[in-house]
Design a protein around this motif. Structure first.
Motif, mmCIF file in Angstrom:
data_model
loop_
_atom_site.group_PDB
_atom_site.id
_atom_site.type_symbol
_atom_site.label_atom_id
_atom_site.label_comp_id
_atom_site.label_asym_id
_atom_site.label_seq_id
_atom_site.Cartn_x
_atom_site.Cartn_y
_atom_site.Cartn_z
ATOM 1 N N PHE A 1 0.869 -1.174 0.000
ATOM 2 C CA PHE A 1 0.000 0.000 0.000
ATOM 3 C C PHE A 1 0.909 1.228 0.000
ATOM 4 N N ILE A 2 0.759 2.084 -1.012
ATOM 5 C CA ILE A 2 1.620 3.275 -1.077
ATOM 6 C C ILE A 2 0.763 4.525 -0.989
ATOM 7 N N ASP B 1 7.233 8.205 -9.108
ATOM 8 C CA ASP B 1 8.101 7.323 -8.322
ATOM 9 C C ASP B 1 7.306 6.214 -7.633
ATOM 10 N N SER B 2 6.108 6.544 -7.156
ATOM 11 C CA SER B 2 5.314 5.519 -6.474
ATOM 12 C C SER B 2 4.986 4.382 -7.440
ATOM 13 N N ASP B 3 4.674 4.728 -8.670
ATOM 14 C CA ASP B 3 4.430 3.669 -9.668
ATOM 15 C C ASP B 3 5.697 2.859 -9.921
ATOM 16 N N ARG B 4 6.828 3.554 -9.962
ATOM 17 C CA ARG B 4 8.080 2.813 -10.216
ATOM 18 C C ARG B 4 8.428 1.900 -9.037
ATOM 19 N N ALA C 1 10.607 -2.037 -15.964
ATOM 20 C CA ALA C 1 9.444 -1.418 -16.608
ATOM 21 C C ALA C 1 8.187 -2.182 -16.178
ATOM 22 N N PRO C 2 7.059 -1.493 -16.155
ATOM 23 C CA PRO C 2 5.818 -2.206 -15.825
ATOM 24 C C PRO C 2 5.397 -3.128 -16.972
ATOM 25 N N THR D 1 -2.997 8.888 -19.830
ATOM 26 C CA THR D 1 -1.962 9.900 -19.628
ATOM 27 C C THR D 1 -0.919 9.339 -18.672
ATOM 28 N N ALA D 2 0.314 9.726 -18.871
ATOM 29 C CA ALA D 2 1.371 9.179 -18.007
ATOM 30 C C ALA D 2 2.444 10.219 -17.754
#
Ligand code: SAH
Ligand code: SF4
Ligand code: F3S
Length: 460
Positions: free
Chosen positions: A14-15, A26-29, A150-151, A162-163
């Motif tokens: 959980f972030i 960064d949270s996604d990374r 990478a995801p 959008t990213a």
């Protein structure tokens, strides 16, 4: 790719993200870095094996929020009793970088503290945190981005149209109020090939709009394959060639790095959106000097003129600080004049917050809290006037809108104009993903309302 699907005994992370867009990226990374190690993201703290706070240190309030949230998480964990599964608590981001040891001392429940330059080491740090308390706030030699996985394509698809894409990190400008050079370190640009590869992967995952991120994004000077530095303007040209990427934005820029190549890119590239966040902080030359911004108000206004000559419909946005040490009524008036002269489409304003370790913290003539509050209110009134005028000027225009998601009500969709305004449209959700001409028919406080212009109407 089935070997990457949900692993047996998958753990959950959980972030919670605070602060700027770079923290969102960064949270996604971090999620991506943990995925190959069996961690799935969750929105429910209660089911998490690992809770991470990705924190912001920019103002005192932002930093204090972290400690109160840590207290809440500790209570939540304690209430679950000794039989509940183990839940590790980690602190990432700019507070972690600035106050690593202090967090450990003030919040004994925390298992792990790590700064923005350590995210590629996260799986290893989490493993260690199972048996000992860990602090990692080094600025390592290796290229973090080269080591961050990478995801998966499905993950990119699930994240939307959008990213964000970080192209530059850190800052060497040392504005006298700001912690960023200390929390994010020295300015580093990612190599061009790395950025293009990430953008291509995003496009393959259905992303239509990328926002390039950097604390000083327009100071970008990443190397190409031949080792030559490439400017942000040139990078935008390269990104515009990628099929599927329809819109390019970037943030945040510094006036001193707004070079001719980037301004020309706004003239030449349809995909580069006419919206520019160009913080000036103050309209007073004395305050700009004390802030170490290294330009004058006149220089900023000349720059705006040049940008508008290249792209007449450019919508401008900015950041302002009121109550910087020594700010007089006349200095503040100059800030109001700046807002009037530029006519911002939107702007953010803040009361100066003393940050330990920055030169501003020890300056004489700190401004009283009530004066800051009064100035902030007056500034926000002025900013709102211009924002409303900008939005009002859009009513009656036909604007291309990227239809991004279902709207709040059934039968409604929501998207963004080129000027980043949210637009609500009564239309079929089947249109999500398209960029369509939309007639702006009304406006609310912070958004527009539109109707899609049909082919027949366009032909008239
Ligand atoms: N890199 C960006 C800004 C990063 S911080 C730039 O150079 O413009 C985002 C905004 O927070 C800043 O533009 C500034 O307006 C505000 N800010 C930064 N430090 C602050 C402080 N000590 N007190 C109040 N606002 C601050
Ligand atoms: Fe902070 Fe100034 Fe750097 Fe922006 S340019 S991040 S305000 S030091
Ligand atoms: Fe905050 Fe760090 Fe961003 S201090 S604004 S999260 S760079």
């Amino acid at each position: 790719m089935s070997e990457n699907r949900t692993l047996p005994n998958a753990k959950k992370v959980f972030i919670k993200t605070y602060g700027c867009q770079m923290n969102v990226y960064d949270s996604d990374r971090m999620t991506d870095a943990l995925a190959p190690h069996g961690y799935e993201p969750t929105q429910e703290m209660g089911e998490a094996d690992l809770v991470l706070l990705n924190t912001c240190h920019i103002r005192e309030k932002a930093a204090e929020k972290v400690y109160s949230e840590l207290g809440r998480i500790r209570d939540f964990r304690d209430e679950r009793g000794p039989d509940a599964k183990k839940m590790l608590i980690g602190v990432a981001g700019c507070v972690a970088q600035a106050e690593g040891e202090e967090i450990m001392a003030r919040a004994p429940a925390v298992d792990l503290v790590f700064g923005p330059q350590s995210y590629h080491r996260l799986p290893e740090l989490v493993a260690r945190a199972g048996t000992e308390r860990v602090v990692d706030t080094e600025f390592p030699e290796e290229d973090k981005f080269a080591h961050l996985p990478a995801p998966r394509r499905e993950v990119t698809i699930s994240r939307g149209l959008t990213a964000f894409l970080t192209v530059q990190e850190g800052c060497d400008k040392f504005c006298s109020f700001c912690v960023v050079p200390y929390t994010r370190g020295t300015e580093v640009s990612r190599p061009v090939a790395q950025v293009l590869a990430e953008a291509r992967a995003l496009a393959e995952g259905g992303v239509k709009e990328v926002t390039l991120l950097g604390q000083n994004v327009n100071a970008y000077h990443g190397r190409d394959d031949a080792g030559r530095p490439v400017s942000l303007g040139a990078l935008c040209h390269r990104l515009a060639e990628i099929e599927g990427i329809e819109r390019i934005r970037y943030t945040t820029s510094h006036p001193r790095d707004m070079d001719d190549e980037l301004i020309a890119a706004h003239r030449d590239l349809d995909k580069l959106m006419p919206y520019l966040h160009l913080p000036v902080q103050s309209g007073s030359d004395a305050i700009l000097k004390a802030m170490n911004r290294k330009h004058t108000a006149a220089h900023y206004l000349e720059l705006i003129e040049k940008i508008r000559a290249a792209r007449p419909d450019m919508a401008l946005s900015g950041d302002f600080i009121v109550g910087f040490p020594g700010e007089t009524d006349a200095d503040f008036e100059a800030t109001l004049d700046m807002v009037k002269a530029v006519g911002y489409a939107s702007a953010f304003s803040f009361k100066y917050s003393t940050r330990p370790g920055t030169p501003g913290a020890t300056m004489d003539n700190q401004i009283e809290e009530h004066v800051k509050a009064e100035r902030l209110e007056a500034l926000q009134v002025e900013i709102t006037v211009h924002q409303q005028a900008f939005n009002a000027g859009c009513v009656g225009l036909v604007l291309p809108v990227l239809i991004e998601k279902p709207g709040r009500n059934p039968g409604q969709v929501a998207g963004r104009s080129p000027y980043l305004q949210p637009v609500h449209i009564a239309a079929d959700p089947g249109l999500i993903g398209q960029i369509l001409p939309v007639e702006i028919v009304g406006r609310a406080k912070n958004s527009l309302e539109g109707t899609i212009v049909t082919a027949e109407r366009r032909a008239v």
